[in-house]
Design a protein around this motif. Structure first.
Motif, PDB file in Angstrom:
ATOM      1  N   THR A 177       0.856  -1.174   0.000  1.00 17.69           N
ATOM      2  CA  THR A 177       0.000   0.000   0.000  1.00 17.69           C
ATOM      3  C   THR A 177       0.904   1.240   0.000  1.00 17.69           C
ATOM      4  O   THR A 177       1.897   1.298   0.724  1.00 17.69           O
ATOM      5  N   GLN A 178       0.534   2.216  -0.824  1.00 14.89           N
ATOM      6  CA  GLN A 178       1.372   3.393  -1.005  1.00 14.89           C
ATOM      7  C   GLN A 178       1.157   4.400   0.123  1.00 14.89           C
ATOM      8  O   GLN A 178       0.011   4.721   0.468  1.00 14.89           O
ATOM      9  N   VAL A 179       2.248   4.896   0.666  1.00 15.80           N
ATOM     10  CA  VAL A 179       2.227   5.989   1.638  1.00 15.80           C
ATOM     11  C   VAL A 179       3.064   7.122   1.058  1.00 15.80           C
ATOM     12  O   VAL A 179       4.226   6.925   0.712  1.00 15.80           O
ATOM     13  N   THR A 180       2.453   8.297   0.949  1.00 15.05           N
ATOM     14  CA  THR A 180       3.141   9.464   0.413  1.00 15.05           C
ATOM     15  C   THR A 180       3.062  10.591   1.428  1.00 15.05           C
ATOM     16  O   THR A 180       1.966  10.966   1.852  1.00 15.05           O
ATOM     17  N   VAL A 181       4.226  11.105   1.819  1.00 14.66           N
ATOM     18  CA  VAL A 181       4.290  12.184   2.797  1.00 14.66           C
ATOM     19  C   VAL A 181       4.899  13.403   2.109  1.00 14.66           C
ATOM     20  O   VAL A 181       6.021  13.353   1.617  1.00 14.66           O
ATOM     21  N   SER A 182       4.140  14.486   2.084  1.00 15.47           N
ATOM     22  CA  SER A 182       4.607  15.706   1.433  1.00 15.47           C
ATOM     23  C   SER A 182       5.123  16.703   2.471  1.00 15.47           C
ATOM     24  O   SER A 182       4.646  16.752   3.598  1.00 15.47           O
ATOM     25  N   SER A 183       6.085  17.489   2.042  1.00 16.58           N
ATOM     26  CA  SER A 183       6.697  18.462   2.962  1.00 16.58           C
ATOM     27  C   SER A 183       5.937  19.779   2.959  1.00 16.58           C
ATOM     28  O   SER A 183       5.067  20.017   2.140  1.00 16.58           O
TER      29      SER A 183
END
Length: 126
Positions: free
Chosen positions: A120-126
């Motif tokens: 499962t994809q986890v994307t954390v943006s700054s």
């Protein structure tokens, strides 16, 4: 069919939280160590966390200690990963895995795990 299915991934801003879940089906995993791994683009799959069959022992990668918590529910045949204080470097596909050796100690090498979910994809943006 014996399988692991992850859920709970998504996109979040840095400092946010996500909870991943992994549901096992086709057999019970109550006697097995369960783990979470992750793979970022261009990198090898790496250990994140694991939990003993009883739930009494856990292990974490240094990069996630104090921020992530692994838990399991042997009645529901599930394992979860609570991820807090997320950072952009946590961005990856997260995989649930099962070690088929019964009552084994926690192991961190991915080759020790026998069954994997689809991720499962986890994307954390700054």
């Amino acid at each position: 069919q014996v399988q692991l299915v992850e859920s709970g991934g998504g996109s979040v801003q840095a400092g946010g939280s996500l909870r991943l879940s992994c549901a096992g089906s086709g057999r019970t995993f109550v006697r097995n160590v369960m783990g979470w791994f992750r793979q970022a683009p261009g990198k090898e799959r790496e250990f994140v966390a694991a939990i003993s069959w009883s739930g009494s022992n856990t292990a974490y990668a240094d990069s996630v200690k104090g921020r992530f918590t692994i838990s399991r529910d042997n009645v529901k045949n599930t394992v979860s990963l609570q991820m807090n204080s997320l950072k952009p470097e946590d961005t990856a596909v997260y995989y649930c895995a099962a070690d088929f050796q019964i009552f084994s100690r926690i192991r961190q090498a991915r080759d020790e795990y026998d069954l994997w979910g689809q991720g499962t994809q986890v994307t954390v943006s700054s």
